[in-house]
Design an enzyme around this catalytic site. Structure first.
Site, PDB file in Angstrom:
ATOM      1  N   SER A  10      14.510 -10.868 -88.349  1.00 47.63           N
ATOM      2  CA  SER A  10      13.361 -10.289 -89.042  1.00 47.63           C
ATOM      3  C   SER A  10      12.034 -10.681 -88.415  1.00 47.63           C
ATOM      4  CB  SER A  10      13.372 -10.709 -90.517  1.00 47.63           C
ATOM      5  OG  SER A  10      13.273 -12.118 -90.634  1.00 47.63           O
ATOM      6  N   GLY A  11      12.035 -11.591 -87.455  1.00 46.09           N
ATOM      7  CA  GLY A  11      10.799 -12.031 -86.823  1.00 46.09           C
ATOM      8  C   GLY A  11      10.338 -11.085 -85.726  1.00 46.09           C
ATOM      9  N   CYS A 149       6.037 -18.951 -74.158  1.00 41.79           N
ATOM     10  CA  CYS A 149       5.288 -17.888 -73.483  1.00 41.79           C
ATOM     11  C   CYS A 149       4.227 -18.455 -72.550  1.00 41.79           C
ATOM     12  CB  CYS A 149       4.679 -16.941 -74.506  1.00 41.79           C
ATOM     13  SG  CYS A 149       3.748 -17.752 -75.834  1.00 41.79           S
ATOM     14  N   ASN A 318       3.632 -11.699 -74.310  1.00 41.86           N
ATOM     15  CA  ASN A 318       4.289 -12.871 -74.877  1.00 41.86           C
ATOM     16  C   ASN A 318       5.559 -12.543 -75.642  1.00 41.86           C
ATOM     17  OD1 ASN A 318       1.988 -11.831 -76.628  1.00 41.86           O
ATOM     18  ND2 ASN A 318       3.132 -13.027 -78.124  1.00 41.86           N
TER      19      ASN A 318
END
Length: 351
Positions: A10-11, A149, A318
């Site tokens: 869900s992220g 990142c 990112n």
């Protein structure tokens, strides 16, 4: 087909993983894991993904080992540490996108991740690094830890100097700027739109754990060294993309043409790193806008004669090269697939 599971579905990174895996010619999305959105479909969680895959988010148990060939952990570091301990040696490959296993040195890990308890034996087994630099070690690896990142951009920017030319970099200062997606979906006052829009927020002006990753990794690279690496990080008013500016101070003279040739030579065989001249386009590059939606990292190296320093700029998305795209790239390496498989999308600009 290689069966893939995504935990943290869900992220933001989880959504990117679903997007990339479902478009990959050799991967099959077989499992979605999570804790806060049990029973929900990808299309409910990510408006851009109108997919009917017959999958919903499920709790992660040991049984997932029978359903996947590789498990991608887009989870907070404490959760990744717990799941890796549960599933290591049960699944052919586990790829972790969190910081749980990025820093190998125990003391350094405890300093930057004091709330992340992990098995020491697992930390030594994880292969860490960007695929361009450690890809051969990812082949057949059971456990892979991907850089953050910022760390990805910084490392790709500095590697030609240390690992390529074998230079000893006494002092490196990094300035990093990132969009709001770098902070994930956590609700924080500083990230509310009235405060974030139009702002340049110095959220880590005197230290960032991604800098510790870079020093720990390049310090074990075998060629060259970094004496001290410090970093300041700023949030800027965009959603995706980041730019790192690394300032390298050297006592010995350098030549701009030799630097450019060294970078071109180092990344000659690596499709996803584009070595660029700062003025080669109508818009100065590297610019995060010029890589959005893609797995590219744009790198530029310049010699500042007046300041007696080398300036290295690196830009990437990112959520792709800094997270989900790099994870798919690692899966390609792990299972001997073409490195560009499922990752051939070009940047979208303007975005």
């Amino acid at each position: 087909m290689i069966r893939v599971g995504v935990v943290g579905a869900s992220g933001l990174a989880g959504g990117e993983l679903i997007r990339l895996v479902t478009q990959h010619p050799d991967l099959e999305l077989a499992f979605l894991g999570g804790s806060s959105n049990i029973g929900r479909r990808p299309a409910e969680l990510h408006p851009g993904l109108r997919l009917e895959l017959g999958l919903t988010v499920e709790p992660v148990t040991e049984d997932v080992a029978d359903r996947v060939d590789v498990l991608l952990l887009a989870t907070p570091a404490p959760v990744s540490a717990e799941l890796a301990g549960l599933l290591a040696d049960r699944i052919p490959a586990v790829v972790d996108l969190s910081g749980a296993f990025r820093i190998r040195t125990p003391e350094l890990h405890d300093r930057w991740y004091p709330k992340v308890a992990r098995r020491t034996d697992l930390a030594d087994r994880f292969v860490y690094g960007v695929p361009e630099l450690v890809g051969d070690r990812m082949a057949d690896a059971a456990l892979i830890s991907l850089p953050g990142c910022y760390a990805t951009a910084i490392t790709l920017g500095l590697a030609p100097l240390t690992l390529g030319l074998g230079l000893d970099l006494g002092n490196v200062v990094v300035d990093g700027k990132s969009g709001s997606s770098g902070g994930g979906l956590q609700l924080r006052t500083a990230d509310l739109h009235p405060l974030r829009a139009g702002a340049i927020a110095p959220y880590a002006p005197v230290g960032h754990r991604h800098a510790a990753e870079v020093g720990d990794f390049l310090g074990r690279g075998g060629r060259g060294s970094i004496g001290r690496l410090s970093m300041s990080a700023y949030g800027v008013p965009q959603v995706r993309g980041l730019l790192t500016s690394s300032y390298v101070f050297l006592d010995e003279p350098v030549d701009q043409r030799e630097l450019q040739r060294a970078y071109l030579r180092f990344y000659k065989e690596h499709r996803f790193v584009r070595v660029r001249r700062h003025t080669e386009t109508l818009v100065p590059v590297p610019d995060p806008q010029a890589v959005l939606g893609s797995n590219y990292c744009d790198v530029t190296v310049m010699h500042d004669e007046e300041g007696d320093r080398i300036v290295v700029l690196a830009a990437l998305d990112n959520l792709v090269k800094g997270a989900a795209g790099q994870a798919v790239q690692a899966v390609n390496r792990r299972f001997a697939l073409p490195e560009e498989a499922g990752l051939s999308m070009l940047p979208v600009m303007p975005a």
